[in-house]
Design a protein around this motif. Sequence first.
Motif, short mmCIF file in Angstrom:
data_model
loop_
_atom_site.label_atom_id
_atom_site.label_comp_id
_atom_site.label_asym_id
_atom_site.label_seq_id
_atom_site.Cartn_x
_atom_site.Cartn_y
_atom_site.Cartn_z
N THR A 93 -2.21 -6.95 1.11
CA THR A 93 -2.28 -5.22 1.16
C THR A 93 -0.52 -5.21 1.99
O THR A 93 0.65 -4.06 1.50
CB THR A 93 -2.97 -4.32 2.03
OG1 THR A 93 -2.59 -4.68 3.29
CG2 THR A 93 -3.88 -3.58 1.59
N LYS A 127 1.03 6.12 -15.49
CA LYS A 127 -0.18 7.07 -15.42
C LYS A 127 -1.21 6.80 -16.50
O LYS A 127 -1.97 6.61 -16.22
CB LYS A 127 0.28 8.20 -14.52
CG LYS A 127 0.51 7.67 -12.85
CD LYS A 127 0.73 9.18 -11.75
CE LYS A 127 0.77 8.61 -10.99
NZ LYS A 127 1.73 9.90 -10.10
N THR A 165 1.11 -0.89 0.34
CA THR A 165 0.11 -0.27 -0.13
C THR A 165 0.98 0.75 -0.28
O THR A 165 0.40 2.24 -0.77
CB THR A 165 -0.56 -0.40 1.20
OG1 THR A 165 -2.17 -1.99 1.16
CG2 THR A 165 -1.71 1.30 1.55
N LEU A 213 -0.67 6.06 -6.53
CA LEU A 213 -1.45 5.01 -7.23
C LEU A 213 -1.65 4.42 -5.63
O LEU A 213 -1.53 5.00 -5.08
CB LEU A 213 -0.25 3.76 -7.61
CG LEU A 213 0.19 4.25 -9.38
CD1 LEU A 213 1.42 2.83 -9.71
CD2 LEU A 213 -0.17 4.60 -9.98
N ASN A 214 -3.11 3.35 -6.51
CA ASN A 214 -3.73 3.01 -5.04
C ASN A 214 -3.28 1.77 -5.27
O ASN A 214 -3.32 1.65 -6.49
CB ASN A 214 -5.61 3.34 -5.71
CG ASN A 214 -5.76 2.79 -6.25
OD1 ASN A 214 -5.51 1.64 -7.01
ND2 ASN A 214 -7.46 3.49 -6.81
N TYR A 215 -3.35 0.75 -4.19
CA TYR A 215 -2.97 -0.30 -3.99
C TYR A 215 -3.75 -1.26 -5.39
O TYR A 215 -3.32 -2.39 -5.56
CB TYR A 215 -3.54 -0.75 -2.57
CG TYR A 215 -3.69 -2.63 -2.39
CD1 TYR A 215 -2.44 -3.06 -2.68
CD2 TYR A 215 -4.77 -3.75 -2.98
CE1 TYR A 215 -2.38 -4.57 -2.10
CE2 TYR A 215 -4.54 -4.85 -2.16
CZ TYR A 215 -3.12 -5.27 -2.39
OH TYR A 215 -3.85 -7.17 -2.76
N GLN A 261 -4.39 -0.45 -8.29
CA GLN A 261 -3.70 0.11 -9.73
C GLN A 261 -2.04 -1.09 -9.54
O GLN A 261 -2.11 -1.47 -10.52
CB GLN A 261 -3.74 1.03 -9.60
CG GLN A 261 -4.70 2.42 -10.21
CD GLN A 261 -4.79 3.87 -9.82
OE1 GLN A 261 -4.46 4.18 -9.11
NE2 GLN A 261 -5.69 3.85 -11.10
N ALA A 283 2.24 1.81 -3.08
CA ALA A 283 1.36 2.82 -4.15
C ALA A 283 1.44 4.32 -3.76
O ALA A 283 1.27 4.40 -5.45
CB ALA A 283 -0.13 1.80 -4.25
N LYS A 284 1.31 4.26 -2.91
CA LYS A 284 0.84 6.29 -2.62
C LYS A 284 1.48 6.81 -3.60
O LYS A 284 1.74 7.62 -3.52
CB LYS A 284 0.19 5.65 -1.03
CG LYS A 284 -0.85 5.11 -0.86
CD LYS A 284 -2.10 5.66 -1.49
CE LYS A 284 -3.77 5.17 -1.46
NZ LYS A 284 -4.07 5.81 -1.78
#
Length: 328
Positions: free
Chosen positions: A291, A308, A268, A276-278, A280, A271-272
């Motif tokens: 996660t 992206k 997680t 990005l989010n988890y 994606q 990603a952040k």
Amino acid sequence: MLKYIPIKTLISCTATVGTFLICTHLLQSHQSSSMQNSPRSEVPYNVTSPEVPTTMEFAGEKIDLTRSDLRERMDREILTFTYSHINTQLMLKRANRILPIIEPILRSQGIPDDIKYLMIIESNGDIYARSSVGASGLWQFMPATAKQYGLIVNNEIDERYNIEKATRAACRYLKSSYSKYGDWLTVAASYNTGNNNVNKRMAAQEESKAINLSLLPETSRYLFRLLTAKLIFSDPARYGFLLKSSDLYPPIAMSDTLEVDDAVINFTKIAKGHGLNYLQLRDANPWIRSTSAKNPNRKKFKINIPDKTSLHYNPADTKAHNSAWVIK
């Protein structure tokens, strides 16, 4: 004990039933008349039986489909693929995303290109495919077999969903089988039903190739599904699949690949940290199953970071990996 029913109620009920019967009769008569007067051109589509080829080549070997038993088995699978519109279309759409990754690996490992259709029929080209018995990923490895071929399988990381690693593991399995049988369709049969089952039937029936064996119905169909997948992918339009390039799923471009060896990998946060989010991040790395993941041995994992801009694509810009899949 019978209850007393007033005569007025009986008359009312009788009239209602009579009216219902008359209306039903009139409706049926109208429908019958409409069907008789309706021209055949109003049938929504014509159901035809696609032609069965007289021969096919698979992984360099010719198969004679004029032999009655082989022809009829092939006919069944062509009909199934042709009229299973949703599954067949999804196979073609997904193939545009995954085959550019898989084909070079097969080539580098000395595996015939036709073996990609084994992966297609195993999973319908669905990266997240999972069977009722627990086989998972594009190549549908069972957990024990996956571990035997060096893949990590647990609740946090499952490399059966790692396209590159699972494909390389499948190549090792397939090459090992080919060294025993020397025939790729027999290798395919063993992939479906296991080496022991194929070996027993070969010995009992005194045959050296799976195409000539009496096999379990599922495995017998498996061989002809493999041939049919190749046939339809070679010319989808011939079987009624009129796809445009814009209908296909484009590959997801990656902007970076991270190497991480943390004792606990927090997906997680990764990603952040890349905007990005988890979800994606996981779509770009389907082998991620949680996660976070404990990594006490500090093993290195490569994590793809999706570009992206590729997460929002214009279908009109999609290019077909194989021009034979689409109409112009």
